[in-house]
Design a protein around this motif. Structure first.
Motif, mmCIF file in Angstrom:
data_model
loop_
_atom_site.group_PDB
_atom_site.id
_atom_site.type_symbol
_atom_site.label_atom_id
_atom_site.label_comp_id
_atom_site.label_asym_id
_atom_site.label_seq_id
_atom_site.Cartn_x
_atom_site.Cartn_y
_atom_site.Cartn_z
ATOM 1 N N THR A 1 -1.060 1.698 -12.499
ATOM 2 C CA THR A 1 -2.380 1.198 -13.224
ATOM 3 C C THR A 1 -3.629 2.052 -12.527
ATOM 4 O O THR A 1 -4.354 2.686 -12.971
ATOM 5 C CB THR A 1 -2.802 -0.110 -13.074
ATOM 6 N N GLU A 2 -3.779 2.236 -11.073
ATOM 7 C CA GLU A 2 -4.701 2.765 -10.195
ATOM 8 C C GLU A 2 -4.478 4.288 -10.509
ATOM 9 O O GLU A 2 -5.389 5.038 -10.491
ATOM 10 C CB GLU A 2 -4.830 2.349 -8.943
ATOM 11 N N LYS B 1 -3.358 5.837 -13.094
ATOM 12 C CA LYS B 1 -3.254 6.196 -14.493
ATOM 13 C C LYS B 1 -1.961 6.829 -14.947
ATOM 14 O O LYS B 1 -1.975 7.841 -15.423
ATOM 15 C CB LYS B 1 -4.375 7.108 -14.673
ATOM 16 N N ASP C 1 2.225 -2.839 -16.630
ATOM 17 C CA ASP C 1 2.174 -2.005 -15.292
ATOM 18 C C ASP C 1 3.027 -1.424 -14.717
ATOM 19 O O ASP C 1 3.197 -1.178 -13.510
ATOM 20 C CB ASP C 1 1.287 -3.343 -14.318
ATOM 21 N N ARG D 1 2.308 1.752 -3.331
ATOM 22 C CA ARG D 1 1.241 2.265 -4.432
ATOM 23 C C ARG D 1 1.274 3.657 -4.388
ATOM 24 O O ARG D 1 1.189 4.324 -5.231
ATOM 25 C CB ARG D 1 0.060 1.234 -4.051
ATOM 26 N N ASN E 1 1.015 -1.183 0.032
ATOM 27 C CA ASN E 1 0.064 -0.064 0.010
ATOM 28 C C ASN E 1 0.913 1.231 0.139
ATOM 29 O O ASN E 1 0.532 2.203 -0.860
ATOM 30 C CB ASN E 1 -1.051 0.154 1.360
ATOM 31 N N ARG F 1 -0.007 -1.447 -8.896
ATOM 32 C CA ARG F 1 -1.221 -0.744 -8.694
ATOM 33 C C ARG F 1 -0.780 0.701 -8.452
ATOM 34 O O ARG F 1 -1.939 1.532 -9.053
ATOM 35 C CB ARG F 1 -1.785 -0.996 -6.879
#
Length: 280
Positions: free
Chosen positions: A102-103, A105, A122, A14, A11, A99
């Motif tokens: 991709t999350e 963008k 990714d 990310r 996390n 993450r």
């Protein structure tokens, strides 16, 4: 012994991938604004205006500072009293980067094989450096590295007989050869010592040091200033349009080396030399 679930690592990485691509470190932003005031070229001043406006738009619109969201370079300092639980730390690191890109963008620029050139989709895998330290904390720094500047970096295996002036001249020559390619004004990370790969690591790590912070050793702090002054006399200027502010800062990191060698490396950072850190 302190247990840390690997999902925490995932996390944090990310979030750092996204943060580093959207927001410049405060000291870096301030350095750019200070350099803008010192720029003597009217064209250079105009370029600085665009750079500062771009930084503000990225923050306001929550979009990347640069379209090249870089290859993720991760520095981890892991306390020896930490025990990771809940899965694989390696998988957690990769999932965090995946993450984040991709999350968030962010543009994915990593190819899974250097010759086959197929995009991994990714931005994994990242480049990971892990150092073990005392205590029970984990410090993570994510430094997305764009390749317009990375491609301009160089390493030279010098001999112990070289003078500091020769080292300065070589570092400056690397910047002169780079010209406008690394999107100046640039930040220069210099590694001195170690061996071939350690030297390159030091130069990359140097780019994560605050640009307002000089090397604690007077010898290297003096070298940083001399190199900075000579680079700014090249006249390359912001984005290569000419001017007095080609380089924002020079950071040197040093390490013990062999009696027969003196490796020196230069890692070039663009005007969006990005990194973000967190501690668990």
């Amino acid at each position: 012994m302190r247990e840390i679930n690997v999902i925490e690592i995932e996390n944090v990485i990310r979030d750092l991938c996204i943060k580093a691509n959207l927001y410049l470190p405060k000291d870096m932003e301030q350095c750019i604004k200070c350099s803008a005031k010192q720029e003597k070229s009217s064209v250079g001043q105009s370029v600085f205006d665009d750079i500062i406006r771009n930084i503000d738009v990225a923050k306001d619109e929550i979009i990347p500072i640069c379209q090249d969201c870089g290859m993720a370079v991760i520095f981890m300092e892991v306390g020896q009293d930490v025990h990771f639980v809940g899965g694989s730390i390696n998988e957690a690191i990769n999932k965090g980067v995946s993450r984040g890109y991709t999350e968030g963008k962010l543009r994915c620029s990593v190819v899974s094989d250097p010759l086959e050139r197929v995009n991994s989709g990714d931005n994994t895998p990242p480049v990971v450096h892990i150092k073990y330290i005392d205590g029970d904390k984990v410090k993570i720094t994510v430094a997305p590295k764009g390749f317009g500047s990375e491609n301009m970096s160089q390493l030279k295996m010098m001999t112990p007989s070289v003078t500091t002036d020769e080292i300065i001249d070589w570092v400056v020559s690397v910047c002169a050869a780079a010209g406008s390619n690394p999107c100046p004004p640039i930040v220069i990370g210099v590694g001195i010592g170690g061996d071939f790969e350690k030297c390159a690591y030091l130069a990359k790590k140097a780019l994560c040091r605050p640009v307002s912070q000089r090397n604690p050793k007077a010898l290297y702090a003096d070298l940083e200033q001399k190199i900075l002054d000579k680079i700014n006399k090249l006249g390359i200027g912001p984005q290569g349009f000419g001017g007095t502010q080609t380089c924002l800062a020079v950071n040197i990191e040093e390490a013990p080396t062999h009696i027969a060698g003196l490796p020196v490396s230069v890692n070039v950072g663009c005007h969006v030399t990005r990194h973000a850190s967190a501690e668990i």
